[in-house]
Design a protein around this motif. Structure first.
Motif: not given
Ligand code: ADP
Ligand code: MG
Length: 402
Positions: A248-255, A341-344
């Motif tokens: 059970d996971y989620q992905t962040s925006v991309c950098e 953290f900056y992506l989250w």
């Protein structure tokens, strides 16, 4: 009652300083109404210290002052003992000072690179049985070793660049044959890497046989295992963070980190030396790529996290070949700089919520692990029949087939 959370950082790694920055950022992010934070700084020599001085980045300029004015502590490698002990309860054996500095409830390793992100420290925490955030021993070790990681990913159908790998001993005894193999399989240019370091340390590009030899001779100084990869010449790097566990996971925006040379150097990643550290290195968030590509990268990042059985927060770095838009997973960082953290934040999860989530995941894994059977209470030695023939006999008996 507040939860006592120990944040471990520093460590015997080339990424020691970066870990100090990441950890102090994380410590500042915790909700203090819920958590009592115990910083545990691990020196480059491997000794553990705690106390208020460890919380201020300025104190790390004078290591002697820091360590002499902090409390040296340790944990015992005993299952179920979550105490952080004072190494020097002053006043000797009959001192009134409690030898226990604090009882810990959860551990959060914010250690980058060797002896921290590679499963070694995680193994210690698993031995003690304390709930901890992030990958366990197996997934940390698999994620850290660039060779093992690529083997697992390609076996699971996740695209990685072609590579050749060998040990330092193989290299030293048969350089010509290894270079022949690299030229036949990969051609030039190639990227040479020690298998298990980070922050671009020991990494080099080779465009001909002479520079190949030079770069491998250099990489060999850092690691016993070396990987040589096909170089993606016209390349765009994209990073994506994954949070949760493998079910059970989620992905962040991309950098998109911005590099000035062929590849991101140590200085480019962390230069400036400011407290902002990794945050301030140049990057585009969100990456300026089409939505379909970002969706594909997020999916690939999640898959990488899943097949490696990761846990907590990781960052998956991919390379996009601009010539044909093919995407390859380059690596996973199981304890990413600044914990990503900056992506989250850009994804809608605050740093404080990220730390909450890591504690919650740590406690949940502990409950799940505790439900598994590891030992039987029955004592085979006390059962009828015994172990005739003593210990010697055990070798040839059923025990041999475990
Ligand atoms: N196969 C490759 N082709 C092109 N560039 C690469 C390749 N592998 C790595 N690089 C460049 O080198 C950098 C460091 O490599 P990486 O594998 O991420 O090592 P580290 O663990 O030190 O970060 C990458 O960020 C990328 O810029
Ligand atoms: Mg990298």
């Amino acid at each position: 009652m507040k939860t006592n959370v120990a944040v471990f950082f520093g460590g015997r790694s080339v990424e020691h300083e970066i870990s100090v920055i990441s950890a102090l950022q994380a410590i500042n992010a915790f909700d203090r109404s819920k958590y009592n934070i115990i910083p545990v700084y691990i020196s480059k020599q491997g000794r553990w210290y705690t106390g208020p001085l460890t919380l201020d980045i300025r104190n790390y300029k004078d290591m002697r002052h820091l360590t002499e004015n902090s409390e040296e502590v340790y944990m015992r490698p005993e299952y179920g003992d979550f105490n952080l002990y004072r190494s020097n309860p002053s006043g000797g054996l009959f001192s009134k000072k409690n030898p226990v500095y604090e009882e810990l409830h959860v551990a959060i390793p914010v250690l980058h690179g060797s002896h921290g992100e590679d499963g070694m420290f995680e193994g210690l925490l698993e031995t003690i049985g304390i709930p901890f955030a992030g990958c366990d021993t197996l997934s940390s070790a698999n994620g850290m070793d660039k060779i093992t990681m690529k083997m697992i990913l390609s076996a699971e159908g996740i695209p990685v660049v072609d590579y050749v790998w060998f040990t330092d001993k193989e290299w030293l005894s048969n350089k010509e044959a290894i270079m022949d193999k690299i030229e036949a399989k990969l051609g030039y240019p190639v990227i040479v890497k020690p298998a298990n370091l980070g922050s671009s340390v020991g990494i080099g590009k080779a465009s001909d046989r002479r520079s190949l030899m030079e770069k491998i001779d250099n990489a060999e100084k850092f690691s016993r295992r070396i990987i040589v990869e096909h170089m993606v010449k016209d390349m765009m790097e994209i990073n994506c963070s994954v949070l949760g566990d493998c079910d059970d996971y989620q992905t962040s925006v991309c950098e998109e980190p911005i590099s000035k040379g062929d590849f991101l150097s140590y200085e480019e990643k962390y230069g400036g030396g400011s407290k902002a550290g990794m945050q301030s290195s140049e990057k585009r968030i969100p990456a300026d790529i089409p939505e379909t590509m970002s969706d594909e990268i997020r999916k690939m990042a999640g898959e990488t996290f899943r097949v490696l059985s990761c846990h907590g927060v990781s960052r998956v770095d991919v390379m996009v070949d601009r010539s044909d838009n093919k995407i390859y997973v380059n690596e996973i960082n199981t304890i990413p700089g600044s914990l990503s953290f900056y992506l989250w934040e850009e994804t809608g999860i605050t740093f404080m919520q990220l730390m909450d989530k890591l504690v919650e995941l740590a406690l949940r894994r502990k409950r799940e692990t505790d439900r598994k059977t590891f030992t039987y209470d029955a004592n085979i030695f006390a059962m009828g029949g015994g172990v005739k023939g003593g210990v010697k006999g055990a070798k040839g008996s059923k025990f041999g087939h475990r």
